[in-house]
Write a protein that holds these residues in place. Structure first.
Motif, PDB file in Angstrom:
ATOM      1  N   PHE A  78       6.291  -0.689 -10.200  1.00 34.61           N
ATOM      2  CA  PHE A  78       7.235  -1.656 -10.623  1.00 34.61           C
ATOM      3  C   PHE A  78       8.783  -1.060 -10.253  1.00 34.61           C
ATOM      4  N   ASP A  79       8.963   0.183 -10.514  1.00 34.99           N
ATOM      5  CA  ASP A  79      10.350   0.910 -10.297  1.00 34.99           C
ATOM      6  C   ASP A  79      10.362   0.830  -8.938  1.00 34.99           C
ATOM      7  N   LYS A  80       9.508   1.047  -7.997  1.00 29.86           N
ATOM      8  CA  LYS A  80       9.671   1.291  -6.770  1.00 29.86           C
ATOM      9  C   LYS A  80       9.703   0.066  -5.950  1.00 29.86           C
ATOM     10  N   MET A  81       9.178  -0.988  -6.570  1.00 37.64           N
ATOM     11  CA  MET A  81       9.297  -2.474  -6.016  1.00 37.64           C
ATOM     12  C   MET A  81      10.847  -2.923  -6.203  1.00 37.64           C
ATOM     13  N   ILE A  82      11.303  -2.764  -7.325  1.00 36.78           N
ATOM     14  CA  ILE A  82      12.589  -2.998  -7.728  1.00 36.78           C
ATOM     15  C   ILE A  82      13.629  -2.311  -6.894  1.00 36.78           C
ATOM     16  N   LYS A  83      13.321  -1.326  -6.383  1.00 34.24           N
ATOM     17  CA  LYS A  83      14.241  -0.583  -5.703  1.00 34.24           C
ATOM     18  C   LYS A  83      14.333  -0.848  -3.960  1.00 34.24           C
ATOM     19  N   LEU A  84      13.269  -1.580  -3.676  1.00 33.81           N
ATOM     20  CA  LEU A  84      13.226  -2.154  -2.273  1.00 33.81           C
ATOM     21  C   LEU A  84      14.397  -3.416  -2.140  1.00 33.81           C
ATOM     22  N   GLU A  85      14.952  -3.249  -0.971  1.00 33.62           N
ATOM     23  CA  GLU A  85      16.250  -4.261  -0.793  1.00 33.62           C
ATOM     24  C   GLU A  85      15.717  -5.768  -0.813  1.00 33.62           C
ATOM     25  N   SER A  86      14.379  -5.994  -0.539  1.00 31.44           N
ATOM     26  CA  SER A  86      14.047  -7.350  -0.533  1.00 31.44           C
ATOM     27  C   SER A  86      12.719  -7.385  -1.219  1.00 31.44           C
ATOM     28  N   ASP A  87      12.216  -8.771  -1.552  1.00 36.27           N
ATOM     29  CA  ASP A  87      10.827  -8.891  -1.938  1.00 36.27           C
ATOM     30  C   ASP A  87      10.024  -9.089  -0.783  1.00 36.27           C
ATOM     31  N   PRO A  88       9.158  -8.178  -0.443  1.00 38.13           N
ATOM     32  CA  PRO A  88       8.397  -8.479   0.917  1.00 38.13           C
ATOM     33  C   PRO A  88       7.525  -9.582   0.591  1.00 38.13           C
ATOM     34  N   VAL A  89       6.836  -9.700  -0.593  1.00 38.04           N
ATOM     35  CA  VAL A  89       5.836 -10.665  -0.768  1.00 38.04           C
ATOM     36  C   VAL A  89       6.459 -11.967  -0.871  1.00 38.04           C
ATOM     37  N   GLY A  90       7.521 -12.275  -1.512  1.00 41.45           N
ATOM     38  CA  GLY A  90       8.278 -13.364  -1.364  1.00 41.45           C
ATOM     39  C   GLY A  90       8.790 -13.827  -0.241  1.00 41.45           C
ATOM     40  N   ASP A  91       9.313 -12.812   0.486  1.00 43.11           N
ATOM     41  CA  ASP A  91       9.775 -12.960   1.965  1.00 43.11           C
ATOM     42  C   ASP A  91       8.688 -13.749   2.985  1.00 43.11           C
ATOM     43  N   THR A  92       7.568 -12.951   2.808  1.00 41.29           N
ATOM     44  CA  THR A  92       6.330 -13.296   3.655  1.00 41.29           C
ATOM     45  C   THR A  92       5.781 -14.858   3.162  1.00 41.29           C
ATOM     46  N   LEU A  93       5.717 -15.048   1.953  1.00 37.56           N
ATOM     47  CA  LEU A  93       5.400 -16.319   1.444  1.00 37.56           C
ATOM     48  C   LEU A  93       6.250 -17.514   1.941  1.00 37.56           C
ATOM     49  N   ILE A 111       1.052  -1.180  -0.014  1.00 40.00           N
ATOM     50  CA  ILE A 111      -0.016  -0.050   0.199  1.00 40.00           C
ATOM     51  C   ILE A 111       1.026   1.224  -0.089  1.00 40.00           C
ATOM     52  N   ALA A 112       2.023   1.261   0.907  1.00 40.82           N
ATOM     53  CA  ALA A 112       2.883   2.332   0.958  1.00 40.82           C
ATOM     54  C   ALA A 112       3.324   2.644  -0.459  1.00 40.82           C
ATOM     55  N   VAL A 113       3.962   1.582  -1.156  1.00 40.00           N
ATOM     56  CA  VAL A 113       4.567   1.567  -2.341  1.00 40.00           C
ATOM     57  C   VAL A 113       3.395   2.288  -3.487  1.00 40.00           C
ATOM     58  N   ILE A 114       2.382   1.909  -3.423  1.00 36.95           N
ATOM     59  CA  ILE A 114       1.487   2.341  -4.546  1.00 36.95           C
ATOM     60  C   ILE A 114       1.081   3.970  -4.193  1.00 36.95           C
ATOM     61  N   GLN A 115       0.963   4.373  -2.925  1.00 35.06           N
ATOM     62  CA  GLN A 115       0.640   5.544  -2.773  1.00 35.06           C
ATOM     63  C   GLN A 115       1.899   6.415  -2.945  1.00 35.06           C
ATOM     64  N   ASP A 116       3.265   5.999  -2.707  1.00 32.94           N
ATOM     65  CA  ASP A 116       4.376   6.691  -3.148  1.00 32.94           C
ATOM     66  C   ASP A 116       4.256   6.929  -4.343  1.00 32.94           C
ATOM     67  N   ALA A 117       4.118   5.886  -5.164  1.00 34.74           N
ATOM     68  CA  ALA A 117       4.173   5.927  -6.659  1.00 34.74           C
ATOM     69  C   ALA A 117       3.256   7.020  -7.088  1.00 34.74           C
ATOM     70  N   SER A 118       2.074   7.099  -6.566  1.00 33.64           N
ATOM     71  CA  SER A 118       1.117   7.691  -7.175  1.00 33.64           C
ATOM     72  C   SER A 118       1.337   9.210  -6.986  1.00 33.64           C
ATOM     73  N   GLN A 119       1.901   9.530  -5.669  1.00 34.98           N
ATOM     74  CA  GLN A 119       2.324  11.043  -5.608  1.00 34.98           C
ATOM     75  C   GLN A 119       3.065  11.607  -6.479  1.00 34.98           C
ATOM     76  N   GLU A 120       3.959  10.645  -7.432  1.00 35.14           N
ATOM     77  CA  GLU A 120       4.820  11.139  -8.387  1.00 35.14           C
ATOM     78  C   GLU A 120       3.808  11.494  -9.743  1.00 35.14           C
ATOM     79  N   MET A 121       2.594  11.021  -9.615  1.00 32.64           N
ATOM     80  CA  MET A 121       1.747  11.215 -10.990  1.00 32.64           C
ATOM     81  C   MET A 121       1.288  12.502 -11.094  1.00 32.64           C
ATOM     82  N   LYS A 122       1.063  12.826 -12.458  1.00 38.62           N
ATOM     83  CA  LYS A 122       0.334  13.978 -12.574  1.00 38.62           C
ATOM     84  C   LYS A 122      -1.066  13.651 -13.297  1.00 38.62           C
TER      85      LYS A 122
END
Length: 174
Positions: free
Chosen positions: A147-162, A123-134
């Motif tokens: 996708f760009d913001k998820m790639i910049k994360l140090e880990s894969d939160p979904v994969g780690d939790t799975l 949710i935070a990634v979505i909100q952060d990315a949407s703030q950059e939108m016009k």
């Protein structure tokens, strides 16, 4: 005095026999209780284990469905604006989470905390990315930013939790 001696000679063996009977009956009843307790635990296990397994399966499905790789492809529509797409994504994630809230009853607290943390990160990634939108950006632009913001994360939160949830399943069921 002889009467008192005869009474003690009768009462002492009778007391010993009564105490022996008490020990035998107590031991028998304890074994019966333990057997019933084991039977009850077996019935409970037969009932609860499939429900717990289903809870873990549904939680894995929740994580897969809200994964940016899946949710963005599933809901992407270039005809809608980035803002509309953000609202659609957040609503979808909220509905998925609300639909699966009861699964936390059957999971460890740590597993559920990780699931909630992962949802919050997405949710935070979505909100952060949407703030950059016009205003002129569309859903594809927002998807790319997410996708760009998820790639910049140090880990894969979904994969780690799975991985965490799957390891917990293995500990419980294997």
């Amino acid at each position: 005095m002889e009467y008192f001696t005869d009474l003690i000679q009768i009462l002492v063996p009778a007391g010993l026999v009564l105490y022996a009977v008490y020990l035998i009956v107590r031991n028998f009843l304890q074994k019966q209780f333990d057997a019933q307790l084991i039977g009850l635990k077996m019935k409970t296990t037969d009932t609860v284990l499939p429900v717990r397994l289903q809870a873990y399966e549904r939680t894995c499905l929740l994580l897969e469905r809200i994964s940016p790789n899946n949710i963005l492809l599933r809901l992407s529509n270039p005809a809608i604006s980035a803002f509309e797409f953000q609202q659609l994504l957040l609503n979808e994630i909220g509905e998925e989470l609300n639909h699966n809230l009861s699964q936390q009853v059957y999971m460890s607290d740590e597993a559920w905390k990780q699931v909630r943390a992962t949802v919050n990160i997405i949710i935070a990634v979505i909100q952060d990315a949407s703030q950059e939108m016009k205003a002129e950006n569309n859903a594809i632009d927002l998807s790319q930013a997410i996708f760009d913001k998820m790639i910049k994360l140090e880990s894969d939160p979904v994969g780690d939790t799975l991985t965490f949830v799957k390891n917990e399943i293995r500990q419980v069921f294997l």
